[in-house]
Design a protein around this motif. Structure first.
Motif, PDB file in Angstrom:
ATOM      1  N   VAL A   1       0.847  -1.207   0.000  1.00  0.00           N
ATOM      2  CA  VAL A   1       0.000   0.000   0.000  1.00  0.00           C
ATOM      3  C   VAL A   1       0.876   1.250   0.000  1.00  0.00           C
ATOM      4  O   VAL A   1       0.590   2.233  -0.707  1.00  0.00           O
ATOM      5  CB  VAL A   1      -0.964  -0.022   1.220  1.00  0.00           C
ATOM      6  N   ASP A   2       1.975   1.205   0.761  1.00  0.00           N
ATOM      7  CA  ASP A   2       2.889   2.359   0.791  1.00  0.00           C
ATOM      8  C   ASP A   2       3.531   2.594  -0.578  1.00  0.00           C
ATOM      9  O   ASP A   2       3.702   3.727  -1.005  1.00  0.00           O
ATOM     10  CB  ASP A   2       3.971   2.145   1.856  1.00  0.00           C
ATOM     11  N   VAL A   3       3.880   1.492  -1.249  1.00  0.00           N
ATOM     12  CA  VAL A   3       4.473   1.624  -2.592  1.00  0.00           C
ATOM     13  C   VAL A   3       3.469   2.307  -3.526  1.00  0.00           C
ATOM     14  O   VAL A   3       3.810   3.243  -4.266  1.00  0.00           O
ATOM     15  CB  VAL A   3       4.891   0.235  -3.150  1.00  0.00           C
ATOM     16  N   LEU A   4       2.216   1.847  -3.457  1.00  0.00           N
ATOM     17  CA  LEU A   4       1.187   2.418  -4.333  1.00  0.00           C
ATOM     18  C   LEU A   4       0.957   3.901  -3.999  1.00  0.00           C
ATOM     19  O   LEU A   4       0.844   4.737  -4.900  1.00  0.00           O
ATOM     20  CB  LEU A   4      -0.123   1.635  -4.208  1.00  0.00           C
ATOM     21  N   HIS A   5       0.922   4.216  -2.712  1.00  0.00           N
ATOM     22  CA  HIS A   5       0.730   5.620  -2.313  1.00  0.00           C
ATOM     23  C   HIS A   5       1.928   6.463  -2.755  1.00  0.00           C
ATOM     24  O   HIS A   5       1.763   7.606  -3.197  1.00  0.00           O
ATOM     25  CB  HIS A   5       0.553   5.727  -0.789  1.00  0.00           C
ATOM     26  N   GLU A   6       3.118   5.885  -2.664  1.00  0.00           N
ATOM     27  CA  GLU A   6       4.324   6.614  -3.067  1.00  0.00           C
ATOM     28  C   GLU A   6       4.285   6.933  -4.561  1.00  0.00           C
ATOM     29  O   GLU A   6       4.796   7.950  -5.008  1.00  0.00           O
ATOM     30  CB  GLU A   6       5.560   5.776  -2.711  1.00  0.00           C
ATOM     31  N   ARG A   7       3.626   6.023  -5.294  1.00  0.00           N
ATOM     32  CA  ARG A   7       3.500   6.245  -6.750  1.00  0.00           C
ATOM     33  C   ARG A   7       2.282   7.099  -7.085  1.00  0.00           C
ATOM     34  O   ARG A   7       1.929   7.254  -8.258  1.00  0.00           O
ATOM     35  CB  ARG A   7       3.389   4.906  -7.473  1.00  0.00           C
ATOM     36  N   GLY A   8       1.617   7.579  -6.046  1.00  0.00           N
ATOM     37  CA  GLY A   8       0.489   8.487  -6.281  1.00  0.00           C
ATOM     38  C   GLY A   8      -0.817   7.786  -6.585  1.00  0.00           C
ATOM     39  O   GLY A   8      -1.775   8.416  -7.036  1.00  0.00           O
ATOM     40  N   VAL A   9      -0.871   6.466  -6.342  1.00  0.00           N
ATOM     41  CA  VAL A   9      -2.108   5.732  -6.609  1.00  0.00           C
ATOM     42  C   VAL A   9      -3.028   5.891  -5.400  1.00  0.00           C
ATOM     43  O   VAL A   9      -2.610   5.654  -4.272  1.00  0.00           O
ATOM     44  CB  VAL A   9      -1.809   4.229  -6.827  1.00  0.00           C
ATOM     45  N   SER A  10      -4.269   6.309  -5.650  1.00  0.00           N
ATOM     46  CA  SER A  10      -5.235   6.393  -4.553  1.00  0.00           C
ATOM     47  C   SER A  10      -6.088   5.136  -4.586  1.00  0.00           C
ATOM     48  O   SER A  10      -6.939   4.967  -5.461  1.00  0.00           O
ATOM     49  CB  SER A  10      -6.118   7.635  -4.691  1.00  0.00           C
ATOM     50  N   ILE A  11      -5.811   4.241  -3.651  1.00  0.00           N
ATOM     51  CA  ILE A  11      -6.504   2.947  -3.643  1.00  0.00           C
ATOM     52  C   ILE A  11      -7.996   3.146  -3.388  1.00  0.00           C
ATOM     53  O   ILE A  11      -8.839   2.509  -4.019  1.00  0.00           O
ATOM     54  CB  ILE A  11      -5.888   2.023  -2.571  1.00  0.00           C
ATOM     55  N   ARG A  12      -8.300   4.063  -2.473  1.00  0.00           N
ATOM     56  CA  ARG A  12      -9.705   4.262  -2.128  1.00  0.00           C
ATOM     57  C   ARG A  12     -10.497   4.790  -3.319  1.00  0.00           C
ATOM     58  O   ARG A  12     -11.615   4.366  -3.576  1.00  0.00           O
ATOM     59  CB  ARG A  12      -9.819   5.214  -0.949  1.00  0.00           C
ATOM     60  N   ARG A  13      -9.888   5.722  -4.047  1.00  0.00           N
ATOM     61  CA  ARG A  13     -10.606   6.261  -5.212  1.00  0.00           C
ATOM     62  C   ARG A  13     -10.743   5.197  -6.293  1.00  0.00           C
ATOM     63  O   ARG A  13     -11.764   5.108  -6.979  1.00  0.00           O
ATOM     64  CB  ARG A  13      -9.891   7.504  -5.751  1.00  0.00           C
ATOM     65  N   GLY A  14      -9.686   4.381  -6.410  1.00  0.00           N
ATOM     66  CA  GLY A  14      -9.731   3.282  -7.385  1.00  0.00           C
ATOM     67  C   GLY A  14     -10.842   2.317  -7.048  1.00  0.00           C
ATOM     68  O   GLY A  14     -11.617   1.903  -7.924  1.00  0.00           O
ATOM     69  N   LEU A  15     -10.945   1.987  -5.771  1.00  0.00           N
ATOM     70  CA  LEU A  15     -11.960   1.029  -5.323  1.00  0.00           C
ATOM     71  C   LEU A  15     -13.363   1.593  -5.537  1.00  0.00           C
ATOM     72  O   LEU A  15     -14.297   0.868  -5.892  1.00  0.00           O
ATOM     73  CB  LEU A  15     -11.732   0.710  -3.840  1.00  0.00           C
ATOM     74  N   ALA A  16     -13.478   2.916  -5.320  1.00  0.00           N
ATOM     75  CA  ALA A  16     -14.795   3.560  -5.435  1.00  0.00           C
ATOM     76  C   ALA A  16     -15.358   3.458  -6.843  1.00  0.00           C
ATOM     77  O   ALA A  16     -16.571   3.556  -7.039  1.00  0.00           O
ATOM     78  CB  ALA A  16     -14.700   5.015  -5.005  1.00  0.00           C
ATOM     79  N   THR A  17     -14.495   3.246  -7.838  1.00  0.00           N
ATOM     80  CA  THR A  17     -14.984   3.165  -9.225  1.00  0.00           C
ATOM     81  C   THR A  17     -15.376   1.742  -9.614  1.00  0.00           C
ATOM     82  O   THR A  17     -15.887   1.518 -10.703  1.00  0.00           O
ATOM     83  CB  THR A  17     -13.899   3.646 -10.207  1.00  0.00           C
ATOM     84  N   LYS A  18     -15.104   0.793  -8.740  1.00  0.00           N
ATOM     85  CA  LYS A  18     -15.402  -0.617  -9.064  1.00  0.00           C
ATOM     86  C   LYS A  18     -16.902  -0.903  -8.867  1.00  0.00           C
ATOM     87  O   LYS A  18     -17.591  -0.194  -8.128  1.00  0.00           O
ATOM     88  CB  LYS A  18     -14.587  -1.545  -8.162  1.00  0.00           C
ATOM     89  N   PRO A  19     -17.397  -1.964  -9.508  1.00  0.00           N
ATOM     90  CA  PRO A  19     -18.825  -2.310  -9.337  1.00  0.00           C
ATOM     91  C   PRO A  19     -19.147  -2.625  -7.874  1.00  0.00           C
ATOM     92  O   PRO A  19     -18.281  -3.086  -7.126  1.00  0.00           O
ATOM     93  CB  PRO A  19     -18.999  -3.567 -10.202  1.00  0.00           C
TER      94      PRO A  19
END
Lengths: 333, 526
Positions: free
Chosen positions: B473-491
């Motif tokens: 999760v830290d790696v993804l955040h470091e790369r600027g990925v917002s997991i929560r926003r990504g998840l919010a777009t899923k079905p």
């Protein structure tokens, strides 16, 4: 309320419902495969008993589990009893477990070991204790969550088997001897207040017993380190207020009447009882129960053959325990 | 009331949200205040009086400072020009006195309650053997119970007063505004240090509105924080406690693993707590300051502290370091150094002095004891050494500036920082300097027994997987990925499956119940 809000509300409710179902299912799945491991000591064995065979149910903590041997009653007067004793048991646990036990048993008398009225585990506040214990009871997943460790490919799909029976009927015999040297502990004249939440759940137990036409009795097992006169007075006041008979074996006259000896009858300096102490307390309780309640003698009755067989085994073990405790006593003296 | 208990997120937070939801919009801040005070009272009982006293002082001083500013604004234009300057100077002196008195009162409470046992110890050690001062040994040993969050609310109150005095933000007109700002339950126990000027527009706003997104995002963040705290940090606690409390039994691999697990525990716990508190505030639409930004991707100690508990660093930078190096004595000291030692010394020595004071404050903020002071000064020494060595390194390795742009050198820097931070963690967790030195020495002594101390292989596997998930999760955040926003777009079914899976993960693999000994939130003790 706008349509959007209604939609969100319904969605939230549906999500919570789905979550509850998932938590319930996983909790059921993670329950131990045998009732032997449902609780500490052998309290879970009550679920292995035939329906409606237990006439006296004892609810309590380790003091009860190590201090009350129901098979003494069966031996004395054919009274069937079970000690549902669990370490750090609370009044909240007792209420929910009693509800569960009523699904399978119809005890005529419920004996509440009063140590649980004042016990509190850890550094948590009483409210945290209460919430934690109630969550444990409402959500089996919280209580049994750590059982994932015991899942193996072999038992992954195994069905639960809750037929295990305990010949000691919930009693855990201890044969060590380590005398209590703390002196008199029943001198305090004060009254220890009972926490309001504990009182609430005690009242719920009183109501539950009344609904099932069960007589409730308070009993305090001798305990030199965690009981005192103030606690006795607090418990006695609640009992009197609610019309509950109360027997405290810590009172001097009761200790004398049953021949209790703090030099020989405790394995851990006064926290709990060894078999010598437990037999004395249990036999006295047996007399009390027989004298005060119309409890049938089931010995030799059809449907109680298992109990008769259990008694034979219990008495054989009792002899071994007697020898063991005498050896420990000789070593301690 | 700990943030990881059912009592908090099951009852308190639910009741607070419902109370806030049903209240009229303009009353919602008052509902937050009521629940904040309830939270404080449930957690600290009668010690709430200390807090209320601090809030009243803060409000009164802030208001007085504001009134003095108004006085200048109102009266100065009416005065003849020659008198205007003198009038302003007089009011400025008055403002400084009021500010000083307020800060002294607030800091006095903090020092008295938190540091007086340590100060007594220092005084006795320094003076007990000096003739005429033998009596200091007879001074009573104070045993104060610290009011909940005193280190946090005191610093926030001081920052607020300085900001009001500087004119950065207007003073709170009503007492409830200061009470709510300081007592807001998500940040009273472990921070973050929120500035009044940043928080007031949302926290005190009379148009707070619930949104589904805030509720969902806040709940997600709380869940992630609970995972870090309950699954990872509390599981690591058994191992860490065994190794640090009985350190003479362990050496080599066991001590190393204990130190690494303590770093993991503290990170998972503190950042997890921040996730819970930021999530708790987010469901009400209140954005608290971020306190962590993937600290283990830092390539230097300075950067590490800008990513770890960053609001404490920012607070100290703004309200201690900068005023300190700009103060008259330090400016004079700089001039003296320039004159005697040259322009470079005139530039660097005042900064070094400021850094030393700031790092000492960081250390002592964590606790009253020598080990905390050494902990702070350890980082100070590392930073100063790094700065002092820079010219030599550049001379010795001319390719260094180019290397610094390569991935392998960045990896080396991250590894080096991680190593140095772990030494700091060992200092911090060891119960005293002698113990820390013993443990450091015994890192080189081989440990022959099993490394599974107080935890079994299954717990260790969960710990490793939990750490890996946090890292991912830290790696993804470091790369600027917002997991929560990504998840919010899923079905919806996928989202719900993820949320339910998350809850089950925490409930099943959480280190709670009879077989575990979860630690209290470590930073709540500071």
């Amino acid at each position: 309320m706008s349509k959007t809000w209604l939609k969100h509300l319904l969605r939230t409710a549906a999500f919570l419902l789905a979550l509850l179902v998932a938590v319930g299912l996983v909790g059921e799945y993670l329950k131990p495969h045998s009732n032997r491991y449902l609780t500490g000591y052998t309290a879970g064995g009550i679920l292995g008993e035939d329906f409606d065979t237990i006439d006296v149910l004892v609810l309590g903590d380790s003091n009860a589990a190590q201090g009350i041997a129901p098979m003494e009653w069966y031996h004395q007067a054919g009274i069937t009893g079970y000690t549902y004793g669990v370490g750090w048991f609370s009044v909240y646990n007792a209420y929910y477990r009693l509800r569960r036990i009523y699904d399978e048993q119809s005890p005529k008398v419920v004996v509440l070991g009063t140590a649980i009225i004042y016990s509190k585990k850890g550094n948590e506040t009483r409210v945290q204790n209460a919430v934690g214990d109630i969550m444990d009871e409402l959500f089996p997943l919280v209580r049994f969550h750590d059982n994932w460790k015991y899942l193996t490919p072999k038992n992954l799909l195994e069905e639960h088997d809750y037929t295990w029976r305990d010949i000691n009927k919930g009693f855990t015999p201890l044969t060590g001897v380590h005398s209590y040297g703390g002196g008199s502990y029943m001198d305090d004249k004060g009254v220890a207040p009972i926490d309001p939440l504990v009182q609430l759940y005690l009242r719920r137990i009183v109501e539950l017993c009344a609904q099932h036409d069960t007589k409730l009795v308070f009993v305090t097992v001798p305990c030199g380190n965690a009981w005192n006169m103030a606690r006795h007075n607090g418990t006695a006041a609640f009992a009197a207020e609610n019309g509950i008979p109360y027997v405290d074996y810590n009172l001097d006259h009761n200790l004398k009447a049953i021949g209790f000896d703090w030099q020989t009858d405790t394995p851990d300096s006064g926290d709990h009882l060894n078999v010598k102490g437990a037999w004395k307390v249990s036999q006295a309780m047996g007399h009390y129960l027989a004298a005060n309640y119309a409890l049938p003698d089931h010995r030799g009755e059809p449907g109680y053959q298992d109990w008769d067989a259990d008694l034979a085994e219990y008495l054989a073990n009792r002899q071994l325990q007697q020898a063991s405790v005498e050896t420990a006593l000789a070593a301690a003296m | 009331m700990a943030y990881n208990t059912f009592l908090y997120f099951g009852l308190f937070l639910g009741a607070a949200y419902l109370g806030w939801l049903v209240a009229p919009a303009r009353r919602r801040p008052l509902v937050l205040l009521a629940f904040s005070l309830l939270f404080y009272w449930l957690s600290a009982g009668r010690y709430i009086l200390w807090f209320v006293a601090a809030a009243v002082i803060t409000w009164a001083v802030g208001l007085t400072l504001g009134r003095l500013d108004e006085l200048v604004a109102d009266a100065a234009p009416l005065l003849p020009k020659p008198e205007r300057k003198a009038y302003k100077a007089k009011v400025a002196v008055l403002k400084r006195s009021v500010l000083g008195a307020g800060c002294l009162l607030l800091l006095g409470c903090l020092v008295w309650l938190k540091y007086s046992p340590f100060l007594r110890k220092v005084l006795v050690a320094a003076l007990a053997r000096v003739p005429l001062f033998g009596w200091v040994g007879d001074l009573p040993v104070p045993h104060w119970v610290l009011p909940l969050g005193i280190s946090f609310y005191t610093l926030m109150a001081l920052g607020y007063l300085v900001d009001v005095s500087r004119g950065v933000c207007p003073p709170a007109r009503r007492l409830w505004q200061v009470l709510l700002y300081l007592s807001f339950w998500p940040h009273i126990v472990e921070g973050p240090f929120d500035r009044y000027r940043d928080l007031a527009p949302t926290l005190l706003a009379e148009n707070q509105h619930p949104t589904y997104q805030n509720l969902a995002f806040g709940a997600q963040r709380i869940l992630w924080g609970l995972f870090k705290k309950v699954v990872v940090a509390d599981r690591a606690n058994a191992y860490v406690k065994a190794v640090f409390d009985d350190f003479v039994q362990y050496s080599g691999g066991a001590t190393l693993l204990g130190t690494l697990l303590y770093t993991l525990q503290l990170y998972a716990e503190f950042s997890g707590c921040m996730d819970i508190v930021l999530g708790s505030a987010e469901i009400f639409g209140i954005p608290l300051a971020e306190n962590f930004r993937q600290p283990f991707f830092a390539s230097s100690i300075g950067e590490f502290w800008r990513r770890w508990h960053s609001t404490l660093g920012a607070w100290l930078r703004e309200y201690l370091f900068q005023p300190f190096i700009m103060s008259k004595p330090v400016v004079r000291f700089g001039r003296f150094c320039r004159a005697k030692l040259g322009p470079a010394a005139g530039r660097t020595l005042p900064v070094a002095l400021g850094l030393t004071v700031t790092w000492a404050a960081i250390g002592l903020w964590h606790g009253a004891g020598w080990v905390y002071l050494v902990y702070g000064l350890y980082y100070c020494a590392l930073q100063l050494l790094g700065q002092a060595a820079e010219p030599w390194l550049l001379k010795a390795m001319p390719g260094l500036p180019a290397w610094r742009k390569t991935w392998w050198y960045k990896t080396f820097q991250i590894g080096r920082t991680f190593l140095l931070v772990n030494v700091g963690m060992l200092l911090f967790r060891s119960n005293g300097m002698a113990n820390a030195l013993y443990m450091l020495r015994h890192l080189a002594v081989k440990y022959n027994a099993s490394l599974l101390i107080k935890v079994d292989a299954r717990d260790m596997a969960v710990l490793a997987l939990g750490a890996a998930l946090i890292l991912l999760v830290d790696v993804l955040h470091e790369r600027g990925v917002s997991i929560r926003r990504g998840l919010a777009t899923k079905p919806l079914p996928l989202r719900w499956a993820a949320y339910i899976g998350g809850v089950l993960l925490v409930l099943v693999f959480g280190a709670y119940g009879d077989h575990y000994d979860p630690a209290a939130f470590i930073y709540a003790q500071f």
